[in-house]
Scaffold this active site. Sequence first.
Site, PDB file in Angstrom:
ATOM      1  N   HIS A 127       0.635  -1.222  -0.376  1.00 60.75           N
ATOM      2  CA  HIS A 127      -0.093  -0.266   0.214  1.00 60.75           C
ATOM      3  C   HIS A 127       0.495   0.826   0.258  1.00 60.75           C
ATOM      4  CE1 HIS A 127      -3.127   2.287   0.792  1.00 60.75           C
ATOM      5  NE2 HIS A 127      -2.809   3.532   1.545  1.00 60.75           N
TER       6      HIS A 127
ATOM      7  N   GLU B 120       7.769   0.895  -4.681  1.00 57.58           N
ATOM      8  CA  GLU B 120       7.455  -0.271  -4.794  1.00 57.58           C
ATOM      9  C   GLU B 120       8.027  -0.878  -5.418  1.00 57.58           C
ATOM     10  OE1 GLU B 120       2.573   1.348  -4.872  1.00 57.58           O
ATOM     11  OE2 GLU B 120       3.200   1.158  -6.642  1.00 57.58           O
TER      12      GLU B 120
END
Length: 239
Positions: free
Chosen positions: A124, A212
């Site tokens: 997330h 990420e």
Amino acid sequence: MERKSRISILISGQGSNLQALIDAQTTTLKDSIIVRVGSNRKAAFGLVRAEERKIPTLYHNLVDYKKRYPDSIDQARSEYDRDLAIRLLEDNPDIIICAGFLHILAPTFLHLMAAASVPVINLHPGLPGAYNGINAIERAHKDFLDGKINEMGIMMQVSIAFLSGPHALLIISTRHYVISEVDMGEPILVTPIPFFKDEDIEKLKDRVHGKEHEAIVTGTKIAISRLKERSSLFTNQAA
């Protein structure tokens, strides 16, 4: 030879984080194997990425369940998630990774995974407790422009615990519980990301996505290491 950890991955879109995990199969995650890539969207390019690498894929369509239960979207989602869990468990995965899976997993999914001692981890783009849910990057950027914050971040979370019995939770680190709230699992990796002056939202997104790709590989490595430690602990106790 040590058995490779079996990974199943859920996606909804382009699959750039999936690609990072695929590429890491020969480096950081060489002791693991991706046994399935599943998606709730038929046109997800991540499915093409998987097929090109001969990784089995699964398209699981929520629309069919909405037709089956036209009077209750909650029941449709509950049954959809139950069947998704059942299909994934047929591959005997050791861990499930949500890599850009734009679907809130229902308790019917989480409880089946817990009963099978299969953890679910999620990536997330937000620091713990901040900007849960969708459009996290956009909301954080707006708050930066408004002078409210100076950094955002990325976290990998454990979204599920293990069941050691019909009702008992087995804790493998601190506070691993079955979590159904959006983006509220316990973080296993947190990477702060500072904002840069005059950086627009598109450049910020590119920079976050790059981070990420690193975080999802590192977080997966950490989670698998904990699984192996847990397995070794039980083996030693049994002996």
